[in-house]
Write a protein that holds these residues in place. Structure first.
Motif, PDB file in Angstrom:
ATOM      1  N   PRO A  38       0.820  -1.226   0.000  1.00  0.00           N
ATOM      2  CA  PRO A  38       0.000   0.000   0.000  1.00  0.00           C
ATOM      3  C   PRO A  38       0.850   1.271   0.000  1.00  0.00           C
ATOM      4  N   ASP A  51      -1.329   0.812  -4.887  1.00  0.00           N
ATOM      5  CA  ASP A  51      -0.525  -0.298  -4.390  1.00  0.00           C
ATOM      6  C   ASP A  51       0.682  -0.453  -5.312  1.00  0.00           C
ATOM      7  N   THR A 483       8.639   4.197   5.057  1.00  0.00           N
ATOM      8  CA  THR A 483       7.274   4.183   5.596  1.00  0.00           C
ATOM      9  C   THR A 483       6.954   5.532   6.219  1.00  0.00           C
ATOM     10  N   THR A 485       3.405   8.749   6.631  1.00  0.00           N
ATOM     11  CA  THR A 485       2.060   9.199   6.282  1.00  0.00           C
ATOM     12  C   THR A 485       2.110  10.525   5.540  1.00  0.00           C
ATOM     13  N   GLU A 497       3.692   2.482   2.786  1.00  0.00           N
ATOM     14  CA  GLU A 497       4.497   1.408   3.359  1.00  0.00           C
ATOM     15  C   GLU A 497       5.775   1.204   2.528  1.00  0.00           C
ATOM     16  N   TYR A 559      -1.754   3.618  12.543  1.00  0.00           N
ATOM     17  CA  TYR A 559      -1.230   2.888  11.389  1.00  0.00           C
ATOM     18  C   TYR A 559      -2.150   1.719  11.030  1.00  0.00           C
ATOM     19  N   ASP A 560      -2.678   1.036  12.042  1.00  0.00           N
ATOM     20  CA  ASP A 560      -3.553  -0.102  11.751  1.00  0.00           C
ATOM     21  C   ASP A 560      -4.804   0.338  11.007  1.00  0.00           C
ATOM     22  N   ARG A 563      -4.187   1.035   7.412  1.00  0.00           N
ATOM     23  CA  ARG A 563      -3.947  -0.141   6.566  1.00  0.00           C
ATOM     24  C   ARG A 563      -5.248  -0.722   6.009  1.00  0.00           C
TER      25      ARG A 563
END
Length: 763
Positions: A38, A51, A483, A485, A497, A559-560, A563
């Motif tokens: 991603p 992606d 990695t 944001t 990522e 972060y989770d 995702r």
């Protein structure tokens, strides 16, 4: 489909209030893909989710993410092909200057040289001798780390980003009107609007996927009307129902003419104005002096066209407006952008579906630079002139408030280069940007960077035009190799990522900054390490703590969560639009800024602002038109504007290395009207010389329907021709642009200058 020839792809029509249909774009060069990682786009500001295809440890392609709220699977041609631009000619080891030449060194030697120079300057000259000039293409975790190092570690007021060149006016206009940065609108407003107005915004080339969304609405039932303000015949202008082509530098006069008509026709929301705003009486009085006939005399747009546009704006049930460089980089930039905010305030069109203003960004993470404090603001949209805000920030960092410089406004980039020119700024650390091509008046910029008294650190992917002047060059990791944001213009946060390893010894920007902090041994007031995080996720958590309770509150985002199938708008609680119900963050104790005088740039004093706006309402600021500092005349009869092309990003350090993109726009050109071309003996493709009091550029002529009396040059083309590896200093548009900036936003004025053109030869 050939996405170079058809950059906006196929249509997926939809109607007002419907969801934008998905269309997944993909470009992969391998027969098989081992894994998809991603990410999101970094070659424009739209924030398109994608992606990354990986095989054998290499990036082999990309595809759009179907479920993402921003792009619904679509990709810009720069996304489809641009990943190929980071695969060759990369810096893989640090370089240091020895005997006038850059030679390879190990990381220990390079970082030791940087740290020793910083330490010596701190001891002998103080923190004001050190400055940082960063990018709009890092990630939030890196910006925040840089802000902590610069503000609380070094203690310097000299920290800014190249966002100063493209969207400083966006931030300033939002602060002037609403007390705080942060976009009021949402991209989904385009799904509901019945009128879309683009003010100096060539969306078709700067946000390709967003323009696809507009085209899909236009192809559906009940399509929205489009108003375009731009002196060029852009794809937006060709699609528009009303195209207003003002003389460069006259945007305030045009906006005042539009507001005059709307107010005179009574198409205002008086209840909204009374409940939620201050300053309307001054605006009403000011624009009374700008009936369409007077506005037309100034801006060169026929009065009838001003009336047509005002009729559409005044009758709109759901108005969405966007603003970009045609306003931000022109004369009276902040004053003009604020008038777009005023348009929405007088019509009461904020905080509802289809009713939003987007003061757009020009880079993928420009919003993060502003939020995290790496562009001339304090982190978390805190107010440098509010002692309570500074004390709160000091508490988060566990330092004394006096350690955070707030004795004056943070130093903007143009002033930093002036300090370097004057000799008080002795070290300039440049990360992820190329000022030797992107800054105005390049001969001057080169002379500053070349000063023996200035120690230059460049942190980048390639040996750029700027890196040629460096004392130390640090090889950085690129998109797909780290990695972090990024946040786009409608506050959507995406997680990028790491997909592959960086080449050679290149390191991520975060790793470089953390190593610098360790070598400098920055400490908090209790003797502990100032920077306590060690990787991207822990840096993000530190940033979240800093943002807590502020308008750009990230505490609801992890972060989770990122995702998942789509990016998430801050504050992460499902809020799609800001300022619903007329609730603004403009209170004296909460606002990010007390505002500035739009003519002089003088900051409003806290006591004055508290008396003016004790209830935290939106502020309507009027502005009179003022003539530009440099206008066409006998010697230089043309107005010169610069800008972007669809196929390149900034100074082509990446896109210039991608064959498909470079072949689509391989060299600089100049746009001129047919009338002006005839008068100067120019035919299509002729080589011309464009000159100003500052320099000259050679470019092939393109004859278009651009406004007569105006010349356009794309600014992407640096003075190194990479195909021949030799200087080509008459191709960079910024050889011509003036050292001048907007008094409020401090953004350079790239679109208001005088020039002349001469034919040099036939093709």
């Amino acid at each position: 489909m050939d996405r170079i020839a058809e950059p906006w792809g196929t249509r997926r029509p939809y109607g007002s209030g419907e969801s934008w249909p998905a269309r997944v774009d993909e470009y992969v060069t391998a027969d098989e893909v081992e894994r998809w990682v991603p990410s999101a786009s970094v070659l424009h500001s739209d924030g398109d989710a994608m992606d990354i295809a990986v095989k054998d440890g290499r990036i082999v392609g990309v595809r759009g993410r179907e479920g993402d709220r921003v792009n619904r699977g679509r990709l810009d041609p720069k996304d489809l092909y641009g990943w190929q631009g980071t695969s060759r000619d990369r810096l893989t080891r640090p370089l240091v200057r020895q005997g006038g030449r850059l030679v390879e060194a190990d990381w220990d030697a390079a970082m030791d040289r940087v740290a020793r120079t910083c330490g010596t300057l701190l001891d002998e000259n103080g923190p004001g001798s050190i400055g940082f000039y960063t990018s709009g293409q890092l990630v939030a975790e890196e910006y925040y780390t840089l802000a902590v190092i610069a503000r609380a570690g070094i203690g310097t007021n000299h920290l800014d980003g190249n966002t100063r060149l493209c969207t400083a006016t966006a931030a300033e206009a939002l602060k002037e009107s609403f007390g705080c940065d942060g976009q009021p609108g949402s991209y989904s407003d385009l799904d509901h609007a019945d009128v879309i107005a683009l003010f100096g915004h060539n969306m078709a080339e700067t946000q390709v996927v967003l323009w696809s969304r507009v085209l899909d609405r236009r192809a559906g039932t009940d399509p929205p009307a489009i108003i375009c303000v731009d002196p060029r015949p852009t794809p937006v202008a060709r699609e528009a129902d009303v195209h207003l082509a003002p003389v460069p530098g006259t945007n305030v006069a045009l906006m005042n003419g539009l507001l005059h008509q709307i107010i005179a026709a009574g198409r205002i929301d008086r209840g909204y104005l009374d409940r939620h705003t201050i300053g309307f009486a001054e605006l009403e009085e000011r624009v009374r002096d700008y009936p369409p006939e007077r506005a037309a005399e100034i801006c060169g747009v026929p009065g009838g066209e001003i009336r047509r546009a005002a009729e559409l704006l005044g009758r709109a049930r759901r108005l969405t407006s966007t603003v970009l460089q045609g306003f931000y980089q022109s004369h009276q930039a902040t004053a003009a952008a604020v008038q777009v905010n005023n348009l929405h305030l007088v019509r009461g069109m904020l905080g509802r579906p289809g009713c939003g203003v987007l003061q757009m960004n020009g880079q993928p993470s420009a919003q993060n630079a502003r939020e995290c404090g790496a562009d001339g603001d304090l982190p978390g949209f805190r107010n440098w002139a509010n002692d309570a805000h500074v004390a709160e920030l000091a508490g988060i960092w566990n330092v004394e408030a006096e350690r955070i410089p707030h004795f004056a406004p943070p130093t903007h980039a143009m002033q930093m280069f002036r300090y370097a020119e004057q000799g008080s700024l002795r070290l300039l650390w440049i990360s992820g940007t190329n000022p030797a091509v992107s800054m105005p008046e390049l001969e001057r910029i080169r002379s500053i960077l070349a000063r023996d008294e200035l120690f230059v650190v460049v942190q980048d992917l390639f040996l750029t035009e700027t890196a040629e002047f460096a004392d130390v060059v640090l090889p950085a990791a690129a998109w797909g190799e780290k990695t972090g944001t990024i946040t786009n213009a409608d506050r959507t946060v995406h997680l990028l990522e790491k997909a592959v390893e960086p080449p050679g010894e290149a390191r991520t920007d975060l790793e470089i900054l953390l190593e610098f902090a360790r070598r400098m041994d920055f400490r908090d007031k209790d003797g502990g390490p100032l920077v306590t995080w060690s990787d991207p996720e822990s840096a993000f958590e530190a940033w979240k703590r800093c943002s807590a309770g502020r308008p750009c509150d990230y505490t609801g985002i992890t972060y989770d969560r990122l995702r998942g199938p789509s990016g998430i708008q801050w504050p992460g609680d499902g809020t799609e639009r800001l300022y619903s119900g007329g609730r603004f963050r403009a209170g004296p104790d909460e606002c990010e800024s007390y505002g500035r005088d739009l003519v002089t740039g003088t900051p409003v004093e806290p006591v004055e602002y508290r008396a003016l706006n004790p209830d935290g309402k939106a502020v309507i600021k009027a502005a009179a038109y003022l003539p530009p500092h440099e206008a066409p005349g006998d010697r230089y009869p043309f107005a010169l504007i610069t800008g972007r092309t669809l196929y390149h990003f900034h100074t082509r350090t990446k896109t210039g290395r991608v064959p498909r993109l470079n072949d689509a726009a391989p060299e600089v050109w100049v746009e001129i009207s047919a009338e002006d071309a005839r008068a100067h003996g120019l035919a299509e493709g002729d080589l011309a010389e464009i000159s100003t009091p500052r320099g000259r550029v050679h470019a092939r002529a393109r004859i278009t329907a651009i406004r007569p009396g105006v010349l356009f040059l794309p600014f992407h083309y640096g003075y190194w021709d990479r195909s021949e590896a030799k200087p080509e200093r008459d191709r960079a548009a910024n050889e011509l642009t003036p050292t001048d900036w907007d008094p409020a936003s401090k953004q350079p004025i790239f679109k208001t200058g005088a020039a002349r053109i001469t034919r040099l030869g036939r093709p």
